[in-house]
Enzyme design. Structure first.
Site, PDB file in Angstrom:
ATOM      1  N   ASP A 534       0.808  -1.222   0.000  1.00  0.00           N
ATOM      2  CA  ASP A 534       0.000   0.000   0.000  1.00  0.00           C
ATOM      3  C   ASP A 534       0.841   1.273   0.000  1.00  0.00           C
ATOM      4  O   ASP A 534       1.963   1.298   0.473  1.00  0.00           O
ATOM      5  CB  ASP A 534      -0.930   0.014   1.217  1.00  0.00           C
ATOM      6  N   GLU A 535       0.264   2.289  -0.546  1.00  0.00           N
ATOM      7  CA  GLU A 535       0.689   3.684  -0.407  1.00  0.00           C
ATOM      8  C   GLU A 535       2.130   3.949  -0.816  1.00  0.00           C
ATOM      9  O   GLU A 535       2.824   4.764  -0.213  1.00  0.00           O
ATOM     10  CB  GLU A 535       0.460   4.153   1.035  1.00  0.00           C
TER      11      GLU A 535
END
Length: 888
Positions: A534-535
């Protein structure tokens, strides 16, 4: 030449003031002990034009004031104060100081040449502009600390507390609104009373048969079984560790080994209906004994847990007789523990596993690494825990990571810590005995700073030893990269490992292999690997920012950033530029998905069947078949009010096993109520109350738009737009950025995790099937049977309030005691609790003396300003936060 500090000390001695000793350490000790710090919120919604010019996301910023009040004169200027801020500091409004952002949430405050010193009796004011807003006391981080030269850093005593009101001015009800469009109801004694009075206290007999989580089918047979003389377990098919776990649970809630026979067998072919499924069971309770038949070992285990669920903790150990046929709605019933941001002790994790087992959760998603910490010992890579498992004030980051998240400069707190190999194996065995699969998550390629910095420390050590080949073996950076990025939590490019370096995949293989050997040594097969994913992005490329050099119309309402200085991760990495040029990956934005695929190719040789990630880490892959794993699961974490009901359809139709993990319903690091004194993040929801979680419909996400509101307390719309294959599970998450201690962890998690377990195991009758074309919106549509929902909630809330909380007390779990709702009605105190059955105390003299509250003998109120109320644990050892009747 004399140093500046020496000259300063001499001048202070001449003036009649002297430190206890001399030198930089005395400067540090004096500031740490003598400097009072007070933080005061001055208002959200600062002028948008000003916020835009400062580069605030969506032109949103707020103002704080920091007051420095010295107990004695402090005139030296050879010092620096370090503090954490989870919001970006955009401006300093006092030219005596300058603030420098270091990394993550760590900032350094230093005096300028205009600094006039801290004088006793003359407080110094420092105005700060921060990004976004502050509606919670707990946005402010404790343990500011001071350094000077080579002196030992010291925490400033006035900030050394988890009771943030000791150095922050309490926020008012008015402060709890982030903007004019924020329509959340701030909870006070009065608003709680209005909310909680709708849930009546039910007689004990009305909840006696309520198993938690509720079974698929249950028939009462009208008698009772007496377990007061203990139970005699007769088990076949369950291993000794599982039987020991069940007996331990029985003892914990007050059921001894005794004479009531409980026969447990595994016989799948004998089961019918709901019980004839994986993890299913039948339970027959008669006055003379109980018979449990499991579809498998897990089902048999859960059958015993259902019997124990019925046992009252007070009075006679009598349970209703009944026939139960049961199995879970979801095969994946998860709980994620983040032990990376702040370390969770082994004892706390084992205690959480006990409660997971009691409520039939079966997946412990263990978040073991992130930017702020690496928490698992890996043989052959000692720096991962020697450096990445420790936070300490070391600007070189060769002895540990820089302090983060308000834990101060020392390593004697939950900012530091790790599991040894033996610790982890013990946890694996403990969970396995309770039918819980531990799913390790090593987050990459983003959120990887702890690993990157640790491997840089390893690189430096081996280079110094003259071993360049060994030094580069597991290095996670491209040394020639110059990309300028700022991640979502304000780390630079060291927060992303470089996926284009062959050594990055070799490092990953080494970690997976060592973890697989830990499972092997525990006698357990490693079935699932969580990649994270993620991210991995530059936050300044988000929609709320605009190029400061763009036309005015393109900058309206956004934060102005010089985009010419911003890069996507790895954009200026020669290794990644070469990979893109080769055609193996379309562009640098596709690198997280590319690396996810590469990692998935490692899994078959370790026999790992399930590859899992946060959904955004796989967003550029065409579908689940793009990965070299038998099953590919994603934790789905889009908020519903930002379109999650639409995007989840895309993930299920791409063949992914979707685990519903929505922040706005099942993030347990979010507050339990809208109250500025309540801790937790709130970017996705201002409140995730136990009732909101209980009312969540995970298999029909659009339905939730009718029964809940968005982050600002406003209605939103959701529609079942396309056909959708079923999701595979539900998982609650406990992120730990602002959960610094184990005590805070239990406060945030319990009893809300019980509501998660209810929804993960049992599909209630009021949950509507997903039907293409159906539209939902609070206040408009009337599709959900709210009468049935409320009746179900009443029984559940009473069962938890009257029975389950007492069991948590017996287990030593420090669950949250909710605030009491109270009003003066006809001159008398009327008080209720969120979970009926929880004891209430009241004070008529502003908290000096407390008495037990009895609604049938409600006290008369002469002075409403002097009235306080609070809840009490069943064992009488703990109290909820006290509240007055007058909102401030």
């Amino acid at each position: 030449m004399k140093s500046k500090l020496t000259l300063m000390m001499a001048s202070m001695a001449f003036a009649g003031f002297a430190y206890a000793g001399s030198g930089a350490q005395q400067q540090v000790d004096t500031i740490a002990s003598q400097l009072g710090i007070k933080v005061t919120m001055l208002g959200n919604s600062q002028p948008a034009k000003e916020c835009s010019a400062l580069g605030a996301d969506w032109a949103s910023c707020y103002k704080l004031n920091v007051t420095f009040d010295a107990a004695s004169d402090i005139t030296g200027s050879d010092w620096a104060i370090y503090f954490s801020s989870i919001r970006r500091i955009l401006r300093v409004d006092n030219d005596q100081f300058r603030i420098t952002h270091l990394t993550g949430d760590l900032y350094r405050l230093e005096p300028t040449d205009k600094f006039k010193g801290f004088t006793k009796g003359k407080p110094v004011q420092l105005g700060l502009i921060g990004e976004y807003w502050q509606v919670s006391m707990y946005d402010t981080m404790p343990r500011w600390y001071v350094t000077s030269g080579d002196a030992k850093p010291k925490v400033i005593a006035s900030t050394d507390t988890e009771e943030l009101s000791k150095f922050m001015t309490p926020l008012t009800v008015a402060d709890a609104k982030r903007s004019a469009g924020d329509n959340n109801v701030v909870m006070t004694a009065a608003t709680r009373y209005d909310a909680y009075k709708a849930t009546p206290l039910l007689p004990a007999q009305d909840i006696a048969a309520r198993i938690i989580p509720a079974p698929a089918a249950q028939k009462l047979t009208g008698k009772t079984a007496d377990l007061s003389k203990g139970i005699k377990l007769d088990t076949r098919g369950l291993d000794k560790a599982s039987v020991d776990a069940l007996q331990s649970r029985a003892r914990e809630i007050g059921v001894t080994t005794g004479s009531y026979p409980v026969t447990v067998r595994i016989a799948p072919k004998s089961l019918k209906g709901d019980a004839a499924n994986a993890e299913g069971y039948s339970l027959v309770i008669t006055p003379k004994g109980a018979q449990i038949v499991g579809y498998d070992a897990a089902g048999a285990f859960y059958g015993v847990q259902s019997l124990l669920s019925l046992v009252p903790t007070q009075g006679a150990k009598a349970v209703p007789t009944m026939e139960v046929a049961d199995a879970p709605r979801f095969g994946y019933r998860g709980f994620m523990i983040d032990t990376a941001r702040n370390f969770r002790s082994k004892a706390t994790v084992l205690a959480a596993i006990d409660q997971m087992a009691a409520y039939k959760l079966n997946k412990l998603h263990y978040h073991l690494s992130d930017d702020e910490g690496w928490r698992l010992q890996i043989p052959g890579l000692p720096e991962l825990t020697d450096v990445g498992g420790k936070r300490v004030h070391d600007l070189t980051e060769t002895r540990g990571l820089l302090p983060q998240l308000g834990q101060g400069p020392d390593s004697n707190n939950a900012g530091s810590g790790f599991l040894t190999r033996d610790d982890f194996i013990e946890i694996l065995k403990y969970a396995h005995a309770r039918n819980i699969e531990v799913i390790p998550e090593i987050d990459m390629p983003g959120h990887a700073r702890a690993a990157v910095v640790s491997m840089e420390a390893r690189y430096k050590r081996l280079m110094a030893e003259g071993k360049p080949e060994a030094a580069s073996e597991y290095r996670l950076v491209d040394p020639k990269e110059t990309s300028n990025i700022t991640g979502v939590q304000f780390y630079d490019r060291l927060s992303t490992l470089n996926p284009c370096q062959p050594s990055a995949l070799k490092f990953t293989d080494k970690v997976i292999g060592e973890v697989a050997r830990m499972y092997q040594d525990a006698g357990i097969k490693l079935e699932s690997w969580h990649f994270g994913g993620d991210e991995a992005k530059n936050i300044f490329f988000g929609a709320g920012y605009a190029d400061k050099n763009a036309p005015a119309k393109d900058k309206d309402g956004k934060g102005w950033i010089d985009m010419s200085k911003q890069d996507h991760p790895w954009a200026k990495s020669p290794a990644c530029q070469a990979l893109v040029k080769s055609g193996k990956v379309a562009d640098v934005e596709h690198l997280p998905g590319y690396f996810a695929h590469e990692v998935s190719t490692l899994l078959p040789k370790y026999g790992i069947s399930n590859f899992q990630a946060w959904q955004d880490g796989l967003k550029h892959a065409p579908n689940a078949k793009d990965f070299a794993a038998k099953n590919v699961r994603v934790n789905f974490w889009d908020t519903l009010y930002w379109g999650g009901a639409d995007s989840v359809v895309e993930w299920t139709n791409k063949g992914y096993g979707v685990v519903i993990s929505n922040p706005d319903y099942v993030y347990l690091d979010f507050p339990s109520e809208v109250d500025p004194m309540e801790g937790g993040y709130y970017w996705g929801a201002r409140v995730n109350s136990i009732k909101k979680i209980f009312s969540f419909a995970p298999a029909n996400l659009p339905q939730n738009a009718e029964t809940s509101l968005d982050r600002d307390g406003n209605a939103f719309e959701a529609k079942a737009s396309k056909p959708m294959p079923p999701v595979v599970g539900l998982s609650a998450q406990e992120w730990a950025e602002v959960v610094r201690t184990d005590t805070q962890f239990e406060y945030m998690v319990f009893p809300r995790l019980i509501a998660v377990a209810e929804r993960a195991w049992h599909q209630a009758g009021w949950e509507r099937p997903y039907t293409v074309g159906e539209r939902y919106k609070s206040g408009e549509t009337k599709l959900v049977n709210t009468k049935a929902l409320n009746a179900d909630w009443e029984t559940f809330a009473n069962a938890v309030g009257q029975r389950e909380l007492a069991k948590l007390d017996k287990a030593g779990v420090g669950y949250r005691l909710s605030m009491v709702g109270a009003k003066v009605v006809d001159g008398k105190l009327a008080a209720v609790t969120e979970l009926p059955g929880v004891k209430i105390q009241y004070s008529l003299d502003a908290g000096k003396t407390w008495q037990a509250y009895d609604a049938t003998k409600a006290p008369a109120v002469a002075d409403v300003n002097a009235v306080q109320v609070r809840s009490v644990s069943f064992d009488g050892k703990r109290f909820g936060r006290a509240s007055g009747l007058i909102a401030k």
